[in-house]
Structure formats: C-alpha cells, structure tokens
Write a protein that holds these residues in place. Sequence first.
Motif, PDB file in Angstrom:
ATOM      1  N   THR A 236     -53.176 -51.131 -21.137  1.00  0.00           N
ATOM      2  CA  THR A 236     -52.398 -52.290 -20.695  1.00  0.00           C
ATOM      3  C   THR A 236     -50.930 -51.914 -20.523  1.00  0.00           C
ATOM      4  N   TYR A 237     -50.367 -51.212 -21.505  1.00  0.00           N
ATOM      5  CA  TYR A 237     -48.973 -50.784 -21.386  1.00  0.00           C
ATOM      6  C   TYR A 237     -48.789 -49.796 -20.237  1.00  0.00           C
TER       7      TYR A 237
ATOM      8  N   THR B 198     -46.706 -50.456 -12.949  1.00  0.00           N
ATOM      9  CA  THR B 198     -46.400 -51.544 -12.009  1.00  0.00           C
ATOM     10  C   THR B 198     -44.900 -51.809 -11.967  1.00  0.00           C
ATOM     11  N   GLY B 199     -44.276 -51.863 -13.135  1.00  0.00           N
ATOM     12  CA  GLY B 199     -42.830 -52.121 -13.199  1.00  0.00           C
ATOM     13  C   GLY B 199     -42.025 -51.066 -12.472  1.00  0.00           C
ATOM     14  N   PHE B 200     -42.321 -49.787 -12.736  1.00  0.00           N
ATOM     15  CA  PHE B 200     -41.583 -48.711 -12.070  1.00  0.00           C
ATOM     16  C   PHE B 200     -41.855 -48.698 -10.566  1.00  0.00           C
ATOM     17  N   THR B 201     -43.065 -49.001 -10.159  1.00  0.00           N
ATOM     18  CA  THR B 201     -43.388 -49.036  -8.735  1.00  0.00           C
ATOM     19  C   THR B 201     -42.620 -50.146  -8.031  1.00  0.00           C
ATOM     20  N   VAL B 202     -42.587 -51.324  -8.646  1.00  0.00           N
ATOM     21  CA  VAL B 202     -41.854 -52.450  -8.047  1.00  0.00           C
ATOM     22  C   VAL B 202     -40.375 -52.132  -7.977  1.00  0.00           C
ATOM     23  N   GLN B 203     -39.810 -51.564  -9.046  1.00  0.00           N
ATOM     24  CA  GLN B 203     -38.385 -51.204  -9.020  1.00  0.00           C
ATOM     25  C   GLN B 203     -38.102 -50.185  -7.925  1.00  0.00           C
ATOM     26  N   PHE B 204     -38.978 -49.208  -7.782  1.00  0.00           N
ATOM     27  CA  PHE B 204     -38.805 -48.199  -6.743  1.00  0.00           C
ATOM     28  C   PHE B 204     -38.842 -48.834  -5.353  1.00  0.00           C
TER      29      PHE B 204
END
Length: 121
Positions: free
Chosen positions: A96-97, A103-109
């Motif tokens: 889960t982490y 997902t978080g790093f992909t969205v930020q990128f």
Amino acid sequence: METIRGFSIIIFCLFSGDLLSKSLNLLIPGNVLGMILLFLSLYFKIVKLRDIENVANGLIKILSFLFVPVAVGIVLYLDIIYKNVVPLLFSIVISTYAVLLTTGFTVQFLIRDKGGAKEND
C-alpha cells in the motif's frame, strides 16, 4: 447488436491474452495481457472506443457483483489466512505504501513536467 460486438471484442482480447500467456509460458497472467492487448488496440485505433464503451460501462456497474466468487473463495481458506496473518498484513501495508509513494511521485513529476511546458511556450 452493438452490445454483442463490444462484448465480443473484450472477450477476444481476454482469451487472446490467456492464449498468449499459456503458449509462451509467460509469468504475466492472461487476463493482464488481455487488458494490455485491449489498451493497445484502443491506443492504435484498431478498436474504437465507441465499440466497447457501453459494454465496459455496464461491466463497471456490476463490478461489485463480480467480486462475490472471490469473497467466497477467501472464506474457504480462512484457516490458511489465520496461519499467515502477520506476513499477509506486512505485505499489504508495504505494498500500500509502495503504491501511494509511486503514485505521488508520478503525479508530482507529471505536474512539474506540464507546468514546465507552459513556462517554455
């Protein structure tokens, strides 16, 4: 007739992926390969979205019903789950982490990349 065509396309991709997975002894499950085949067919416009859209929306509406056999299967193996509860919980938490971080790093990128493209225009 449109529904039969759309359902046939989805089933064809599913069975093609399964056949490909079994015939080549791949580690990727056939249903995942089928989804990849359907995605590529849509991406390269071999299949048009309008051909499968109604069927796909109908399947999404009954998606929770499709999980009933899985839930029954889990109940059949509760004794095995109880014996392995610590490793299962550990893997669930870690995965889960991992998904959240990815997902978080992909969205930020993607946000940075899109914002940078606007500044250069």
